[in-house]
Design a protein around this motif. Structure first.
Motif, short mmCIF file in Angstrom:
data_model
loop_
_atom_site.label_atom_id
_atom_site.label_comp_id
_atom_site.label_asym_id
_atom_site.label_seq_id
_atom_site.Cartn_x
_atom_site.Cartn_y
_atom_site.Cartn_z
N ALA A 72 1.27 9.27 -6.20
CA ALA A 72 1.61 10.67 -5.98
C ALA A 72 2.74 11.14 -6.90
CB ALA A 72 1.99 10.90 -4.52
N PHE A 73 3.80 10.36 -7.03
CA PHE A 73 5.02 10.86 -7.67
C PHE A 73 5.27 10.27 -9.05
CE2 PHE A 73 5.77 11.04 -3.04
CZ PHE A 73 5.85 12.42 -2.91
N THR A 74 4.53 9.26 -9.45
CA THR A 74 4.65 8.73 -10.81
C THR A 74 3.45 9.15 -11.66
OG1 THR A 74 5.91 6.82 -10.01
CG2 THR A 74 4.93 6.65 -12.20
N ARG A 75 2.26 8.99 -11.09
CA ARG A 75 1.05 9.37 -11.83
C ARG A 75 0.57 10.77 -11.52
NH1 ARG A 75 -2.84 4.56 -10.27
NH2 ARG A 75 -1.48 4.43 -8.43
N ASN A 76 1.20 11.43 -10.54
CA ASN A 76 0.85 12.81 -10.15
C ASN A 76 -0.63 12.96 -9.80
OD1 ASN A 76 3.49 13.87 -10.58
ND2 ASN A 76 3.09 13.94 -12.79
N ASN A 77 -1.18 11.91 -9.20
CA ASN A 77 -2.58 11.94 -8.78
C ASN A 77 -2.60 12.03 -7.26
OD1 ASN A 77 -5.32 11.53 -8.29
ND2 ASN A 77 -5.53 10.05 -9.95
N TYR A 78 -2.51 13.25 -6.75
CA TYR A 78 -2.40 13.43 -5.30
C TYR A 78 -3.70 13.12 -4.58
CZ TYR A 78 1.97 15.68 -6.54
OH TYR A 78 3.23 15.92 -7.03
N GLY A 79 -4.82 13.31 -5.24
CA GLY A 79 -6.10 12.96 -4.63
C GLY A 79 -6.21 11.46 -4.41
N LEU A 80 -5.77 10.68 -5.40
CA LEU A 80 -5.80 9.22 -5.27
C LEU A 80 -4.83 8.77 -4.18
CD1 LEU A 80 -7.15 6.74 -6.75
CD2 LEU A 80 -4.97 6.52 -7.96
N ALA A 81 -3.64 9.37 -4.15
CA ALA A 81 -2.66 9.02 -3.12
C ALA A 81 -3.17 9.37 -1.73
CB ALA A 81 -1.34 9.74 -3.40
N ALA A 82 -3.83 10.52 -1.60
CA ALA A 82 -4.38 10.92 -0.30
C ALA A 82 -5.47 9.97 0.15
CB ALA A 82 -4.90 12.35 -0.37
N ALA A 83 -6.34 9.56 -0.78
CA ALA A 83 -7.41 8.62 -0.43
C ALA A 83 -6.83 7.28 0.02
CB ALA A 83 -8.35 8.43 -1.62
N ALA A 84 -5.83 6.78 -0.70
CA ALA A 84 -5.19 5.53 -0.30
C ALA A 84 -4.51 5.67 1.06
CB ALA A 84 -4.17 5.10 -1.35
N SER A 85 -3.93 6.83 1.34
CA SER A 85 -3.30 7.07 2.65
C SER A 85 -4.33 7.03 3.77
CB SER A 85 -2.58 8.42 2.64
OG SER A 85 -1.59 8.48 1.64
N VAL A 86 -5.47 7.65 3.55
CA VAL A 86 -6.52 7.66 4.57
C VAL A 86 -7.05 6.25 4.80
CG1 VAL A 86 -8.83 8.51 5.12
CG2 VAL A 86 -7.15 10.05 4.10
N ILE A 87 -7.22 5.48 3.74
CA ILE A 87 -7.70 4.09 3.89
C ILE A 87 -6.68 3.27 4.67
CG2 ILE A 87 -8.21 1.98 2.62
CD1 ILE A 87 -9.39 3.75 0.40
N LEU A 88 -5.39 3.43 4.37
CA LEU A 88 -4.35 2.71 5.11
C LEU A 88 -4.34 3.13 6.57
CD1 LEU A 88 -1.97 0.74 5.10
CD2 LEU A 88 -0.50 2.65 4.41
N PRO A 108 0.81 -1.23 0.00
CA PRO A 108 0.00 0.00 0.00
C PRO A 108 0.84 1.27 0.00
CG PRO A 108 -0.94 -1.60 1.51
CD PRO A 108 0.37 -2.17 1.05
N SER A 109 1.95 1.29 0.74
CA SER A 109 2.79 2.49 0.76
C SER A 109 3.43 2.72 -0.61
CB SER A 109 3.87 2.33 1.82
OG SER A 109 3.31 2.30 3.11
N MET A 110 3.82 1.66 -1.30
CA MET A 110 4.35 1.81 -2.64
C MET A 110 3.27 2.27 -3.62
SD MET A 110 6.98 -1.44 -2.92
CE MET A 110 7.47 -1.00 -4.60
N TYR A 111 2.05 1.81 -3.42
CA TYR A 111 0.93 2.26 -4.24
C TYR A 111 0.73 3.77 -4.06
CZ TYR A 111 -3.86 2.59 -6.03
OH TYR A 111 -4.99 2.95 -6.73
N ILE A 112 0.79 4.23 -2.82
CA ILE A 112 0.63 5.66 -2.53
C ILE A 112 1.76 6.46 -3.18
CG2 ILE A 112 0.63 7.37 -0.66
CD1 ILE A 112 -0.62 5.12 1.10
N TYR A 113 2.98 5.97 -3.07
CA TYR A 113 4.13 6.65 -3.67
C TYR A 113 3.98 6.72 -5.19
CZ TYR A 113 9.01 7.61 -4.86
OH TYR A 113 10.17 8.15 -5.36
N ASP A 114 3.56 5.62 -5.79
CA ASP A 114 3.39 5.59 -7.24
C ASP A 114 2.28 6.55 -7.69
OD1 ASP A 114 3.77 4.13 -9.94
OD2 ASP A 114 1.63 3.89 -9.56
#
Length: 323
Positions: free
Chosen positions: A283-299, A275-281
């Motif tokens: 945010a910093f590979t796909r530049n989708n900070y909303g998706l990364a933030a949602a995954a962070s909250v779920i984790l 999950p942490s690698m999913y969040i990193y990918d």
């Protein structure tokens, strides 16, 4: 003079009574002020290190960057509600990463808790000589930064570079430490190497607080070393066991450093392995900070729920054992 003395005495008595009533209030104010001063550093850290980042992540999870005009218009931030959460929870790669970290926890946590407790019991029993040197040798790997530890083991896992693989090859033993069935145990091995000594020190410190007369009474009753360790010492350090298990669970759910570095040499580890690698990918590979933030909250919610479940289960077990 005689007519004014009684009123004066009454006034002094009233002042003394009022002062006596105000004294507890002043004491309470001083206590509250002292508590506030002592709690201020913790509260400042809690707000700046935890609450503000969590609030920012929750806020970002409700927004997304959008480009109107078939992607040729200017980028703008729009409110999307729970769309990012829906995208995360329906993404097979994120669900797969949760399954990987769940399997990792099932392997890693029991090995960590049982191994650290066993080492601490051995040191406390006096079987191991030169205890101070043994503690230092076991704790030293924890002093190595996680990135360096992962690089060391990446060198030992890489064919053509690893002396361990070359040595095994001379005995006609072929092991692919980064294969499909061995990559997760290899990651578990790195985490155990780094953290086993640290948790062993926690258990050993708890065992030093066990009353010696209790152990002596068990020995007098005929308990051997193994029975004393398992039935006397281990139950008395149960709070430390629960604490280590909970902290190990929290750290395990944040699995990132080891698979991220090993992914450079193993195709079995993709960019969304945990999950942490999913969040990193995101945010910093796909530049989708909303998706990364949602995954962070779920984790974060999964971590809180599991920690709460462990706490409730241990409290209930302790109450049943004390009855």
């Amino acid at each position: 003079m005689t007519t004014t003395a009684p009123p004066a005495r009454a006034a002094r008595a009233a002042d003394a009574s009022a002062s006596a009533r105000r004294a507890p209030a002043r004491a309470h104010r001083r206590e509250h002020l002292a508590c506030g001063v002592l709690m201020a550093p913790f509260l400042i850290l809690l707000v700046t290190v935890f609450l503000i980042p969590v609030g920012t992540a929750v806020w970002l999870s409700f927004f997304s960057d959008d480009q109107p005009g078939l992607g040729f218009g200017p980028e703008r931030t729009v409110f999307v509600g729970l769309r990012s959460y829906t995208a995360v929870l329906t993404d097979p790669t994120f669900l797969g990463s949760l399954g990987v970290v769940a399997l990792y926890c099932l392997i890693y946590i029991p090995l960590m808790v049982i191994g650290a407790l066993a080492l601490a019991l051995l040191l406390d029993s006096g079987v191991v000589r030169l205890r101070s040197w043994a503690q230092l040798a076991l704790f030293l790997p924890h002093a190595v930064p996680g990135i360096i530890a992962a690089l060391i083991w990446l060198y030992l896992y890489t064919p053509g570079l690893s002396p361990v693989i070359d040595l095994l090859g001379k005995g006609d033993i072929t092991i692919d430490f980064l294969g499909v069935h061995t990559v997760l145990p290899s990651i578990v091995n790195i985490a155990l190497w780094s953290n086993l000594g640290y948790n062993m020190v926690i258990f050993y410190a708890a065992l030093q607080a066990v009353p010696r007369e209790v152990i002596e009474a068990a020995v007098v009753d005929g308990a051997g070393p193994v029975r004393t360790a398992l039935q006397v010492k281990a139950p008395l350090v149960r709070p430390s066991i629960v604490m280590v298990a909970m902290f190990t669970l929290i750290w395990a759910l944040q699995l990132f450093t080891e698979p991220m570095l090993l992914s450079q040499s193993s195709p079995m580890i993709n960019s969304r392995f945990s999950p942490s690698m999913y969040i990193y990918d995101a945010a910093f590979t796909r530049n989708n900070y909303g998706l990364a933030a949602a995954a962070s909250v779920i984790l974060l919610l999964c971590t809180i729920a599991l920690s709460y479940g462990v706490t409730r289960w241990t409290n209930r077990s302790q109450k049943e054992a004390s009855r």
